[in-house]
Design an enzyme around this catalytic site. Structure first.
Site, short mmCIF file in Angstrom:
data_model
loop_
_atom_site.label_atom_id
_atom_site.label_comp_id
_atom_site.label_asym_id
_atom_site.label_seq_id
_atom_site.Cartn_x
_atom_site.Cartn_y
_atom_site.Cartn_z
N GLU A 111 0.85 -1.19 0.00
CA GLU A 111 0.00 0.00 0.00
C GLU A 111 0.88 1.23 0.00
O GLU A 111 1.80 1.34 0.81
CB GLU A 111 -0.89 -0.01 1.25
CG GLU A 111 -1.72 1.24 1.38
CD GLU A 111 -2.82 1.15 2.43
OE1 GLU A 111 -2.98 0.06 3.03
OE2 GLU A 111 -3.51 2.14 2.63
N GLN A 171 -9.48 -0.17 8.41
CA GLN A 171 -9.76 -1.13 9.49
C GLN A 171 -11.00 -0.72 10.28
O GLN A 171 -11.84 -1.55 10.60
CB GLN A 171 -8.56 -1.23 10.45
CG GLN A 171 -7.49 -2.21 10.04
CD GLN A 171 -6.61 -1.68 8.95
OE1 GLN A 171 -6.42 -0.49 8.83
NE2 GLN A 171 -6.08 -2.56 8.12
N GLU A 213 -4.35 -3.20 15.96
CA GLU A 213 -4.27 -3.94 14.71
C GLU A 213 -3.04 -3.39 13.99
O GLU A 213 -3.04 -2.28 13.48
CB GLU A 213 -5.56 -3.73 13.92
CG GLU A 213 -5.69 -4.58 12.69
CD GLU A 213 -5.50 -6.07 12.93
OE1 GLU A 213 -5.51 -6.54 14.09
OE2 GLU A 213 -5.31 -6.80 11.95
N GLU A 228 4.46 -8.73 9.30
CA GLU A 228 4.39 -7.69 10.33
C GLU A 228 5.16 -8.10 11.58
O GLU A 228 5.89 -7.28 12.16
CB GLU A 228 2.92 -7.41 10.64
CG GLU A 228 2.21 -6.76 9.45
CD GLU A 228 0.70 -7.00 9.37
OE1 GLU A 228 0.12 -6.65 8.33
OE2 GLU A 228 0.11 -7.56 10.32
N HIS A 275 -1.70 -14.27 12.78
CA HIS A 275 -2.45 -15.01 11.75
C HIS A 275 -1.63 -15.13 10.48
O HIS A 275 -0.88 -14.22 10.12
CB HIS A 275 -3.81 -14.38 11.47
CG HIS A 275 -3.76 -12.97 10.95
ND1 HIS A 275 -3.56 -12.67 9.64
CD2 HIS A 275 -3.87 -11.79 11.59
CE1 HIS A 275 -3.57 -11.37 9.46
NE2 HIS A 275 -3.74 -10.79 10.64
N THR A 276 -1.71 -16.28 9.86
CA THR A 276 -1.05 -16.48 8.58
C THR A 276 -1.95 -17.36 7.72
O THR A 276 -2.97 -17.86 8.20
CB THR A 276 0.35 -17.12 8.76
OG1 THR A 276 1.01 -17.14 7.49
CG2 THR A 276 0.25 -18.56 9.28
N GLY A 328 -8.02 -9.86 7.03
CA GLY A 328 -7.22 -9.69 8.25
C GLY A 328 -8.01 -8.94 9.33
O GLY A 328 -7.96 -9.30 10.51
N ASP A 329 -8.75 -7.92 8.94
CA ASP A 329 -9.55 -7.13 9.90
C ASP A 329 -10.68 -7.98 10.49
O ASP A 329 -11.01 -7.86 11.67
CB ASP A 329 -10.17 -5.91 9.21
CG ASP A 329 -9.11 -5.10 8.48
OD1 ASP A 329 -7.95 -5.16 8.88
OD2 ASP A 329 -9.46 -4.44 7.48
P1 AMP Z 1 -3.53 -9.83 6.13
O1 AMP Z 1 -2.28 -10.62 5.93
O2 AMP Z 1 -3.55 -9.01 7.35
O3 AMP Z 1 -4.03 -9.13 4.91
O4 AMP Z 1 -4.66 -10.93 6.40
C1 AMP Z 1 -4.84 -11.91 5.51
C2 AMP Z 1 -5.20 -13.15 6.29
O5 AMP Z 1 -6.38 -13.63 5.72
C3 AMP Z 1 -4.17 -14.26 6.16
O6 AMP Z 1 -3.26 -14.24 7.24
C4 AMP Z 1 -5.02 -15.52 6.16
O7 AMP Z 1 -5.11 -16.02 7.48
C5 AMP Z 1 -6.40 -15.04 5.72
N1 AMP Z 1 -6.72 -15.47 4.37
C6 AMP Z 1 -6.17 -15.04 3.23
N2 AMP Z 1 -6.69 -15.68 2.15
C7 AMP Z 1 -7.62 -16.53 2.62
C8 AMP Z 1 -8.51 -17.47 2.01
N3 AMP Z 1 -8.53 -17.65 0.69
N4 AMP Z 1 -9.34 -18.19 2.83
C9 AMP Z 1 -9.32 -18.00 4.16
N5 AMP Z 1 -8.49 -17.13 4.79
C10 AMP Z 1 -7.65 -16.40 4.03
C1 GLC Z 2 -5.89 -0.54 4.79
C2 GLC Z 2 -6.23 0.21 3.52
C3 GLC Z 2 -7.72 0.16 3.26
C4 GLC Z 2 -8.25 -1.26 3.31
C5 GLC Z 2 -7.79 -1.95 4.58
C6 GLC Z 2 -8.15 -3.42 4.53
O1 GLC Z 2 -6.42 0.13 5.88
O2 GLC Z 2 -5.82 1.55 3.62
O3 GLC Z 2 -7.98 0.73 2.01
O4 GLC Z 2 -9.63 -1.26 3.27
O5 GLC Z 2 -6.40 -1.85 4.74
O6 GLC Z 2 -7.64 -4.09 5.62
#
Ligand code: AMP
Ligand code: GLC
Length: 453
Positions: free
Chosen positions: A87, A112, A265, A294, A341-342, A438-439
């Protein structure tokens, strides 16, 4: 009981108790997400018009911010080549105009705070107070019905109103989200995973511009809350973090005095100085949520380079490296709960004990799978539609490694005075969209835990 049994019993218990959770304060970032699903021919033609030679270098190394169309297209390529999210702030007006004319397929709630407000308030029925830096008509229209409030100062007092009843006509803060599926091809590149690149045409959220109502009446606002979730510090830089950090520190003190547990977060924060400052603030939080990139980035500023490297070396991520990193982080900062989380599994390290920590993670994983599967979760009953998504096969090896190393049973182990909780997640093979999962995970697990207490 197998994992499927644990999943359904956790869901039933959270569903029947979530109504008892008090008001959650959400600050600071809310915006509009303009989502564009990338098309190969269109993208290749744009890169050719902008000049392949000028675009490609940015797909090797991201610029700090976007000041040209070449940087925008190169950054999108950077994400595609790695299947990684990124981003950047879009500085130049002509690039903002280019993105606007390129257009979007969908407008959605973003940030978020916005996403969590719609999930907690609009879907779970948990009352929320949200910080929305700019309330345009478009922004207000993206809030779901339900107990979602923004503070409105009227004759020196704070009233809580639904964002649509705030009736301001402020600016639009638009983030352009360029999404691509796994296997998406551009020229000779192929995306190893679905993901997105975000260009933020937004002068408020990236600078954490705090509304007057929150600057002047924070104590009165906090008085109405029982829990808090803080987010949106990720785009700050060495140049602009000082002002917002003063406000945030003051807000955290108010929350601490009132005994309101706050979750941070932690989204990816490229600026090292800001990361160090966040590390210094972590002890004021009850809880923090993060993914492997992160966690590695924060462990790195603690001087733990070797663990940071181990966190990024394997896919799926080595859970022993994650556990060691979480223990170091908890010991250094005093934060009581770390939720990792992963893709494929979650871990939580807590300085308190109970199966409810694991069960809240299961509820969150089901909510995440529902979000990936449906795009938008309309009601808490939609979440059950993800029960048929299979539990990630690769997580079996992770569970075995944790059993061997820490004697983990049923997803729970005891390590150096902490409880470690583990759950294998459900992975949706072809997700509708990746933004906001993720949120969904972090807010569902944090609030779910308080529902189960
Ligand atoms: P972030 O890395 O914060 O954007 O959060 C993404 C998280 O969403 C990952 O750590 C996974 O746990 C979850 N995730 C991503 N893709 C999928 C999917 N296709 N099905 C279920 N969970 C997912
Ligand atoms: C960040 C981005 C926002 C998006 C969000 C999703 O905050 O700026 O556009 O909706 O991540 O987690």
């Amino acid at each position: 009981m197998g994992w499927n049994g644990l999943y359904s019993s956790a869901f039933e218990r959270v569903r029947s108790s979530i109504g008892g959770v008090g008001t959650v304060l959400l600050a600071y970032n809310t915006n509009i997400d303009a989502i564009k699903y990338l098309d190969r021919e269109d993208l290749e033609a744009r890169i050719e018009r902008a000049g392949v030679k000028e675009v490609l270098p940015y797909s090797e190394e991201l610029p700090k911010r976007i000041e040209s169309i070449q940087q925008l297209l190169g950054s999108i390529l950077w994400s595609i080549r790695r299947g990684k999210a990124a981003e950047l702030f879009v500085e130049s007006c002509s690039t903002r105009f280019y993105m606007k004319r390129w257009g979007w397929d969908e407008l959605r709630m973003g940030g978020q705070v916005g996403i969590m407000a719609n999930l907690l308030g609009g879907v779970y029925g948990v009352p929320v107070i949200a910080h929305v830096p700019q309330l345009s008509k478009l922004q207000a229209g993206l809030f779901k019905d339900g107990p979602i409030y923004v503070p409105k100062a009227e004759s020196g007092k704070i009233n809580l109103v639904h964002p649509r009843d705030f009736e301001a006509d402020e600016e639009n803060c638009i983030h352009y989200i360029y999404e691509f599926p796994r296997g998406f091809r551009v020229f000779e590149f192929e995306a190893p995973r679905e993901n997105r690149f975000i260009g933020s045409a937004d002068d408020y959220n990236p600078n954490v511009v705090v509304r007057q109502e929150f600057e002047e009446h924070f104590e009165e606002i906090a008085e109405k809350a029982e829990l808090a979730i803080i987010s949106g510090l990720q785009a700050l830089t060495e140049e602009n973090y000082r002002g917002p950090f003063e406000t945030i520190r003051a807000h955290l003190e108010v929350l601490e005095e009132r005994g309101i547990p706050a979750h941070l977060e932690f989204a990816f924060t490229p600026d090292e100085t800001v990361r160090k400052e966040i590390l210094g603030l972590l002890g004021k939080f009850w809880s923090v949520g993060l993914n492997e990139v992160e966690l590695a980035s924060i462990i790195e500023v603690m001087g733990e380079k070797a663990i940071a490297e181990r966190l990024l070396a394997h896919d799926p991520v080595d859970p022993v490296a994650v556990t060691e990193a979480m223990i170091k982080l908890a010991e250094k900062t005093g934060v009581r709960r770390i939720h990792f989380h992963t893709y494929g599994y979650y871990l939580a390290l807590t300085n308190y004990r109970g199966e409810f920590v694991r069960d809240a993670l299961l509820f969150a994983a089901l909510a995440a799978a529902a979000k990936a599967k449906l795009g938008d979760v309309g009601s808490i009953d939609d979440i059950v539609k993800a029960m048929d998504v299979p539990v990630n096969e690769k997580a079996r090896g992770i569970e075995e490694a944790l059993a061997k190393e820490y004697g983990m049973e049923g997803g729970i182990a005891e390590i150096s005075g902490y409880q470690l909780s583990f759950v294998p997640t459900k992975i949706v093979a072809k997700p509708r969209s990746t933004v906001g999962i993720g949120d969904t995970i972090s807010s569902s697990a944090f609030v779910g835990e308080f529902a189960l207490r």
